[in-house]
Design a protein around this motif. Structure first.
Motif, PDB file in Angstrom:
ATOM      1  N   HIS A  15      42.152   8.405   0.727  1.00  0.00           N
ATOM      2  CA  HIS A  15      41.422   7.523  -0.189  1.00  0.00           C
ATOM      3  C   HIS A  15      42.375   7.199  -1.336  1.00  0.00           C
ATOM      4  O   HIS A  15      42.797   8.116  -2.042  1.00  0.00           O
ATOM      5  CB  HIS A  15      40.191   8.225  -0.755  1.00  0.00           C
ATOM      6  CG  HIS A  15      39.269   8.726   0.316  1.00  0.00           C
ATOM      7  ND1 HIS A  15      38.164   8.024   0.727  1.00  0.00           N
ATOM      8  CD2 HIS A  15      39.314   9.844   1.088  1.00  0.00           C
ATOM      9  CE1 HIS A  15      37.552   8.699   1.704  1.00  0.00           C
ATOM     10  NE2 HIS A  15      38.231   9.809   1.942  1.00  0.00           N
ATOM     11  N   ASN A  41      35.870   3.342   1.895  1.00  0.00           N
ATOM     12  CA  ASN A  41      34.620   3.604   1.149  1.00  0.00           C
ATOM     13  C   ASN A  41      34.742   3.248  -0.335  1.00  0.00           C
ATOM     14  O   ASN A  41      34.493   4.059  -1.212  1.00  0.00           O
ATOM     15  CB  ASN A  41      34.141   5.056   1.337  1.00  0.00           C
ATOM     16  CG  ASN A  41      35.116   6.088   0.807  1.00  0.00           C
ATOM     17  OD1 ASN A  41      36.318   5.839   0.741  1.00  0.00           O
ATOM     18  ND2 ASN A  41      34.603   7.250   0.433  1.00  0.00           N
ATOM     19  N   TYR A 101      30.568   6.551   8.629  1.00  0.00           N
ATOM     20  CA  TYR A 101      29.950   7.576   7.780  1.00  0.00           C
ATOM     21  C   TYR A 101      28.474   7.633   8.117  1.00  0.00           C
ATOM     22  O   TYR A 101      27.783   6.604   8.014  1.00  0.00           O
ATOM     23  CB  TYR A 101      30.040   7.193   6.295  1.00  0.00           C
ATOM     24  CG  TYR A 101      31.426   7.225   5.712  1.00  0.00           C
ATOM     25  CD1 TYR A 101      31.987   8.422   5.289  1.00  0.00           C
ATOM     26  CD2 TYR A 101      32.158   6.057   5.556  1.00  0.00           C
ATOM     27  CE1 TYR A 101      33.259   8.453   4.732  1.00  0.00           C
ATOM     28  CE2 TYR A 101      33.428   6.081   5.003  1.00  0.00           C
ATOM     29  CZ  TYR A 101      33.969   7.283   4.595  1.00  0.00           C
ATOM     30  OH  TYR A 101      35.232   7.305   4.037  1.00  0.00           O
ATOM     31  N   THR A 106      28.383  11.586   2.279  1.00  0.00           N
ATOM     32  CA  THR A 106      29.446  11.881   1.312  1.00  0.00           C
ATOM     33  C   THR A 106      29.592  10.733   0.307  1.00  0.00           C
ATOM     34  O   THR A 106      28.743   9.845   0.251  1.00  0.00           O
ATOM     35  CB  THR A 106      30.765  12.166   2.071  1.00  0.00           C
ATOM     36  OG1 THR A 106      31.753  12.587   1.145  1.00  0.00           O
ATOM     37  CG2 THR A 106      31.289  10.943   2.824  1.00  0.00           C
ATOM     38  N   THR A 107      30.666  10.772  -0.488  1.00  0.00           N
ATOM     39  CA  THR A 107      30.931   9.756  -1.506  1.00  0.00           C
ATOM     40  C   THR A 107      30.898   8.338  -0.920  1.00  0.00           C
ATOM     41  O   THR A 107      31.559   8.074   0.084  1.00  0.00           O
ATOM     42  CB  THR A 107      32.353   9.987  -2.096  1.00  0.00           C
ATOM     43  OG1 THR A 107      32.472  11.354  -2.479  1.00  0.00           O
ATOM     44  CG2 THR A 107      32.622   9.090  -3.283  1.00  0.00           C
ATOM     45  N   HIS A 136      33.214  10.658  10.110  1.00  0.00           N
ATOM     46  CA  HIS A 136      32.872  11.751   9.192  1.00  0.00           C
ATOM     47  C   HIS A 136      31.773  12.525   9.907  1.00  0.00           C
ATOM     48  O   HIS A 136      30.645  12.054  10.003  1.00  0.00           O
ATOM     49  CB  HIS A 136      32.384  11.217   7.840  1.00  0.00           C
ATOM     50  CG  HIS A 136      32.085  12.320   6.875  1.00  0.00           C
ATOM     51  ND1 HIS A 136      32.858  12.612   5.788  1.00  0.00           N
ATOM     52  CD2 HIS A 136      31.107  13.270   6.886  1.00  0.00           C
ATOM     53  CE1 HIS A 136      32.373  13.666   5.156  1.00  0.00           C
ATOM     54  NE2 HIS A 136      31.287  14.086   5.799  1.00  0.00           N
ATOM     55  N   HIS A 251      39.058  11.829  -7.888  1.00  0.00           N
ATOM     56  CA  HIS A 251      37.924  11.530  -8.776  1.00  0.00           C
ATOM     57  C   HIS A 251      38.385  11.856 -10.182  1.00  0.00           C
ATOM     58  O   HIS A 251      39.192  12.772 -10.364  1.00  0.00           O
ATOM     59  CB  HIS A 251      36.720  12.418  -8.432  1.00  0.00           C
ATOM     60  CG  HIS A 251      36.073  12.072  -7.127  1.00  0.00           C
ATOM     61  ND1 HIS A 251      35.105  11.108  -7.002  1.00  0.00           N
ATOM     62  CD2 HIS A 251      36.279  12.564  -5.883  1.00  0.00           C
ATOM     63  CE1 HIS A 251      34.725  11.019  -5.737  1.00  0.00           C
ATOM     64  NE2 HIS A 251      35.423  11.891  -5.030  1.00  0.00           N
ATOM     65  N   ALA A 263      32.518  15.075  -4.774  1.00  0.00           N
ATOM     66  CA  ALA A 263      33.245  15.732  -3.674  1.00  0.00           C
ATOM     67  C   ALA A 263      34.591  15.060  -3.477  1.00  0.00           C
ATOM     68  O   ALA A 263      34.659  13.832  -3.380  1.00  0.00           O
ATOM     69  CB  ALA A 263      32.427  15.627  -2.393  1.00  0.00           C
ATOM     70  N   GLY A 264      35.638  15.856  -3.364  1.00  0.00           N
ATOM     71  CA  GLY A 264      36.952  15.301  -3.057  1.00  0.00           C
ATOM     72  C   GLY A 264      38.033  16.079  -3.767  1.00  0.00           C
ATOM     73  O   GLY A 264      37.904  16.398  -4.943  1.00  0.00           O
TER      74      GLY A 264
HETATM   75  O1  DOR Z   1      35.260  15.155  -0.228  1.00  0.00           O
HETATM   76  C1  DOR Z   1      35.222  14.002   0.158  1.00  0.00           C
HETATM   77  N1  DOR Z   1      35.523  12.975  -0.664  1.00  0.00           N
HETATM   78  N2  DOR Z   1      34.827  13.773   1.403  1.00  0.00           N
HETATM   79  C2  DOR Z   1      34.619  12.528   1.852  1.00  0.00           C
HETATM   80  O2  DOR Z   1      34.232  12.386   2.979  1.00  0.00           O
HETATM   81  C3  DOR Z   1      34.765  11.356   0.956  1.00  0.00           C
HETATM   82  C4  DOR Z   1      35.674  11.656  -0.142  1.00  0.00           C
HETATM   83  C5  DOR Z   1      35.650  10.647  -1.257  1.00  0.00           C
HETATM   84  O3  DOR Z   1      35.679   9.440  -0.982  1.00  0.00           O
HETATM   85  O4  DOR Z   1      35.640  11.053  -2.409  1.00  0.00           O
END
Ligand code: DOR
Ligand code: ZN
Length: 343
Positions: A15, A41, A101, A106-107, A136, A251, A263-264
Motif C-alpha cells: 500500500h 484500496n 476484499y 480491513t482498511t 484478503h 497510517h 490496522a497496518g
Molecule cells: O493491516 C492491514 N492494513 N491489512 C490490510 O488488509 C489493509 C491494510 C491497509 O490498507 O491499511
C-alpha cells in the motif's frame, strides 16, 4: 564485512496510498525493489483501468529522479465490476491483477464483496483471461473470533472458489496461519501466497504481552508462535508458491496510537533488511533470493529482474518516525536496531 548480493527483489503486495503519504513512503520501496504490486484500496477505490492509469501516473510522478521502479497496478473487485472491465484489464499493459476484499474485512474494504457467490461470473471471467485474483482471506462474520478469521475463510470460501475455478490463478495474500500454509501447499501450482516481514518476525505477544503495541497491529492479525513457525518454514522452504509481499500499510501515527487504532504496519523503510533478519534467524539466507526475487515474477508471468542489490551486515537504528510537516509515520522496529543494511 559480511555482504549478501541478491537479484533485485520485487514487492508483490504493498500500500503506497496517495498525495503526501505517497511522497513519503514511495522512495523507500523504489530504493529496494524493481517493481511492486500496488494495492487499490484508496478512498475511493481504484476500480477501473482508467482509475489505475491515473493512479499509476501519480505514483510515477512521486518517484525520486533517476529511480527505476515499475508500479504494477491492480483493480479493486466489487459487485459492480463490469465484465467488460476485466477484458479491458486483460488488454492493458499495466494492470496485473484484481484484488478481492470481503466487505468490512480491513482498511477501506467497505466497497468489497459482501456475497462472494454473487461475483462468480466475475471470477469466471478472470479465469478465462488468466488474470490473477489476489485475496484478503478473512471471514467477516462479527461473531467469528479475530484469530480464526483466516482459517475459517480458507476452510469455507477459498476451498469453494478453488473448486469452482480450478484454473484461476490466486494469491492468498499475507498468510498468517498453519492452515493457510497447508491449504496452499495442497493446492495446484496456480495457488500461491505472500508472506509479510511482521508475520515472519513476530507472534501475538509482540502486540499484546506487557502492554498493547499498536504498531504491530495489522490484518490479518499476528497469530501465536506455532503459526509463525509454519510461516518461517514455508518462506524458507524454497517452494515457489511462497513469495515476498510486505503489505507495508502506512497510517499516520496518531491514527494507530488511538483508542480505535488503524490496522497496518509500515515496513517499506527496511523491507528487504527485515526479511534478511528473519531468514538469517532461520539459518536460511540462501533461500532469500528465490523468495524475494524469483518466485513472484514467475507466478505473475513477468521476467525476473536482472540487476542486483547488496546488503551488508551493519547494524543501524530505525528512526522513530518518517515524514515531515503533518505526516508522521511510525515504522516497524522504530527506535530499534536492524542488523542488515542495503548499500
Ligand atoms: O493491516 C492491514 N492494513 N491489512 C490490510 O488488509 C489493509 C491494510 C491497509 O490498507 O491499511
Ligand atoms: Zn494489504
Amino acid at each position: 564485512m559480511k555482504t549478501l548480493t541478491l537479484t533485485k527483489p520485487d514487492d508483490w503486495h504493498i500500500h503506497v496510498r496517495n498525495a503526501a503519504v505517497l511522497k513519503t513512503v514511495l522512495p523507500h520501496t523504489a530504493k529496494q525493489f524493481g517493481r511492486a504490486i500496488i494495492m487499490p484500496n484508496l478512498k475511493p477505490p481504484v476500480t477501473t483501468v482508467a482509475d489505475a492509469l491515473n493512479y499509476r501516473e501519480e505514483i510515477l510522478s512521486a518517484l525520486p529522479d533517476e529511480t527505476q521502479f515499475e508500479p504494477l497496478m491492480t483493480l479493486y473487485l466489487t459487485a459492480q465490476t463490469e465484465l467488460s472491465e476485466i477484458k479491458k484489464a486483460a488488454e492493458s499493459e499495466f494492470v496485473h491483477a484484481f484484488k478481492m476484499y470481503p466487505a468490512g474485512a480491513t482498511t477501506n474494504s467497505d466497497a468489497g464483496v459482501a456475497n462472494i457467490c454473487g461475483i462468480y461470473p466475475l471470477l469466471a471471467e478472470l479465469e478465462k483471461y488468466d488474470i490473477p485474483l489476489l485475496i484478503h482471506g478473512e471471514v467477516t462474520d462479527p461473531l467469528s473470533d479475530i484469530f480464526d478469521r483466516e482459517h475459517l475463510f480458507v476452510k469455507s470460501t477459498l476451498t469453494e472458489i478453488v473448486d469452482k475455478f480450478p484454473n484461476l490463478r490466486i494469491v492468498l495474500e499475507h498468510v498468517t496461519t498453519t492452515e493457510a500454509v497447508e491449504f496452499v501447499l495442497s493446492a495446484g501450482p496456480n495457488i500461491a501466497a505472500t508472506i509479510t516481514p511482521q508475520h515472519l518476525l513476530y507472534n501475538r505477544n509482540a502486540l499484546l504481552a506487557g502492554g498493547i503495541r499498536p504498531h504491530y497491529y495489522c490484518l490479518p492479525i499476528i497469530k501465536r508462535e506455532s503459526h509463525r513457525q509454519s510461516l518461517i518454514k514455508a518462506a524458507t522452504s524454497g517452494n515457489p508458491k511462497f513469495f515476498l509481499g510486505t503489505d507495508s500499510a502506512p497510517h499516520l501515527t496518531h491514527t494507530k496510537e488511538n483508542a480505535c487504532g488503524c490496522a497496518g504496519c509500515f515496513s517499506a523503510h527496511a523491507a528487504i533488511e527485515l526479511y534478511a533478519e528473519a531468514f538469517e534467524l532461520a539459518n536460511a539466507l540462501d533461500k532469500l533470493e528465490g523468495f524475494a526475487s524469483f518466485y513472484g515474477a514467475d507466478f505473475y508471468h513477468l521476467p525476473r529482474n536482472t540487476d542486483t542489490i547488496t546488503l551488508e551486515k551493519t547494524p543501524w537504528s530505525v528512526p522513530l518516525s518518517y515524514g515531515e510537516d503533518e505526516i508522521h509515520i511510525t515504522p516497524l522496529k522504530a527506535g530499534e536496531e536492524i542488523n542488515w543494511k542495503i548499500i
